[in-house]
Design a protein around this motif. Structure first.
Motif: not given
Length: 173
Positions: A81-85, A52-57, A92-95
């Motif tokens: 979405q790619a990891q857990l979609g 997540v840190e890498q995706a945010v960066d 649920c993803l939106n929440k």
């Protein structure tokens, strides 16, 4: 004489199929595919700190410092979405994004000095709630297995398009 032999064979065949059906039914009762998928989702969510840190960066505007939260969340959403979609409903993803669960785990990892990994993950079916599980786990630092936090929460599963997916997740850090 032939009819007596035929009856014995027919009875043996019926008993054999009844035994096979009983074994199949017991195996299905022990196997809980919703729980297995729930365990996978929780494990992935609790393990996502460095990714997540890498995706945010990567989603940060050029010139900003790494790790700052003032970024466009589209990149993070696309990553999750790619990891857990396939394992979560869209709602649920939106929440999960709205409640900032991945960034909360990442912030905890930053405070603890590195990537976190879940240990001792347990899921227990919630009494009176269909396909709802209470979970708890310890979050340990990867570098030295120091306990960073104890987490708990709930995950509710639904069957969508023939697959078990998380429909709601709460997380207490």
């Amino acid at each position: 004489m032939k009819s007596e032999s035929f009856r014995k064979q027919a009875l043996s065949l019926v008993l054999f199929f009844a035994a096979v059906a009983a074994v199949f039914a017991l195996t299905r009762l022990r196997s809980d595919p919703a729980k297995k998928q729930a365990e996978f989702v929780v494990q992935q969510l609790l393990s996502c700190s460095s990714a997540v840190e890498q995706a945010v960066d990567a989603a940060a505007p050029s010139g900003s410092e790494p790790g700052l939260a003032a970024v466009d969340t589209d990149g993070l959403y696309a990553f999750l979405q790619a990891q857990l979609g396939d394992a979560m409903t869209a709602d649920c993803l939106n929440k999960v994004m709205a409640n900032r669960l991945p960034t909360r785990i990442t912030a905890l990892a930053g405070q603890s000095g590195g990537k976190l990994t879940p240990a001792d993950l347990t899921l227990k079916k919630r009494a009176g709630a269909e396909n709802c599980y209470d979970f708890s786990a310890a979050l340990l630092t990867v570098t030295d297995s120091t306990a960073a936090a104890q987490v708990s929460g709930t995950i509710t599963m639904v069957k969508e398009d023939g697959r078990w997916k998380a429909s709601a997740i709460t997380l207490n850090l």
